[in-house]
Write a protein that holds these residues in place. Structure first.
Motif, mmCIF file in Angstrom:
data_model
loop_
_atom_site.group_PDB
_atom_site.id
_atom_site.type_symbol
_atom_site.label_atom_id
_atom_site.label_comp_id
_atom_site.label_asym_id
_atom_site.label_seq_id
_atom_site.Cartn_x
_atom_site.Cartn_y
_atom_site.Cartn_z
ATOM 1 N N VAL A 139 -11.141 38.693 4.588
ATOM 2 C CA VAL A 139 -11.612 40.049 4.881
ATOM 3 C C VAL A 139 -13.024 40.236 4.341
ATOM 4 O O VAL A 139 -13.897 40.781 5.038
ATOM 5 N N ALA A 140 -13.289 39.797 3.120
ATOM 6 C CA ALA A 140 -14.631 39.929 2.534
ATOM 7 C C ALA A 140 -15.671 39.202 3.384
ATOM 8 O O ALA A 140 -16.765 39.735 3.632
ATOM 9 N N GLU A 141 -15.351 38.002 3.863
ATOM 10 C CA GLU A 141 -16.281 37.257 4.732
ATOM 11 C C GLU A 141 -16.533 38.001 6.029
ATOM 12 O O GLU A 141 -17.676 38.100 6.481
ATOM 13 N N GLN A 142 -15.480 38.530 6.636
ATOM 14 C CA GLN A 142 -15.624 39.241 7.904
ATOM 15 C C GLN A 142 -16.395 40.548 7.734
ATOM 16 O O GLN A 142 -17.222 40.905 8.582
ATOM 17 N N VAL A 143 -16.140 41.262 6.642
ATOM 18 C CA VAL A 143 -16.868 42.504 6.382
ATOM 19 C C VAL A 143 -18.347 42.205 6.140
ATOM 20 O O VAL A 143 -19.219 42.922 6.634
ATOM 21 N N THR A 144 -18.644 41.130 5.426
ATOM 22 C CA THR A 144 -20.038 40.750 5.198
ATOM 23 C C THR A 144 -20.745 40.465 6.516
ATOM 24 O O THR A 144 -21.876 40.909 6.743
ATOM 25 N N LYS A 145 -20.078 39.750 7.416
ATOM 26 C CA LYS A 145 -20.660 39.482 8.743
ATOM 27 C C LYS A 145 -20.866 40.770 9.521
ATOM 28 O O LYS A 145 -21.889 40.950 10.187
ATOM 29 N N LEU A 146 -19.898 41.667 9.461
ATOM 30 C CA LEU A 146 -20.013 42.939 10.159
ATOM 31 C C LEU A 146 -21.175 43.757 9.602
ATOM 32 O O LEU A 146 -21.970 44.318 10.364
#
Length: 162
Positions: A139-146
């Motif tokens: 989730v942290a990786e995906q939020v960072t990309k977003l």
């Protein structure tokens, strides 16, 4: 233990212009249309001169989710986010359908060398024994990309309206 991360973005525009853009209803609607995924919508929006609050929904196609997330979520992922801005500081929270997860954030716009820097500090907590930590990292990786995609979108929006 929660996963913490920080995201930084820089803008060529002044902080007042960046703030006005990030909380603008037209901008948010366009950003959701272009980046928000399935069933994206601006659910609520209130804005005054120096403060704003909004709630939005974003979706991720279930087939695009990492296997560790697919193992606990049936179908598509739906994220509901809310942000509250007072001046150049924000507080945010997000929830994910079907996942006992909580994402909180704090943001700040700061004038830097003729432009503006946005710093967002966030924390992801997933209350699932054994796999919660793995999901937090995803989730942290995906939020960072977003957040990076949203900042790029905002920079382009600002440049087109300068």
């Amino acid at each position: 233990m929660p996963s913490r991360f920080e995201h930084r973005a820089t803008f060529a525009a002044q902080a007042g212009d960046v703030f006005s853009t990030l909380v603008d209803e037209m901008f948010l609607t366009a950003r959701l249309r272009d980046l928000g995924g399935k069933s994206a919508a601006l659910l609520d929006h209130h804005s005054t001169g120096e403060s704003a609050a909004f709630r939005l929904r974003q979706g991720v196609d279930g087939s695009k989710l990492p296997s560790v997330v697919r193992s606990i979520v049936n179908g598509d992922l739906v994220v509901e986010r809310e942000e509250r801005w007072r001046g150049y500081e924000s507080a945010g929270r997000a929830t994910i359908n079907g996942v006992p997860a909580d994402i909180t954030s704090r943001g700040r716009l700061t004038e830097r060398g003729g432009g503006t820097e946005l710093v967002i500090s966030a924390e992801v907590k997933v209350a699932i024994p054994l796999v919660g930590g793995k999901i937090e990292k995803v989730v942290a990786e995906q939020v960072t990309k977003l957040l990076a995609a949203e900042a790029e979108y905002a920079e382009k929006w600002l440049a087109e309206r300068a």
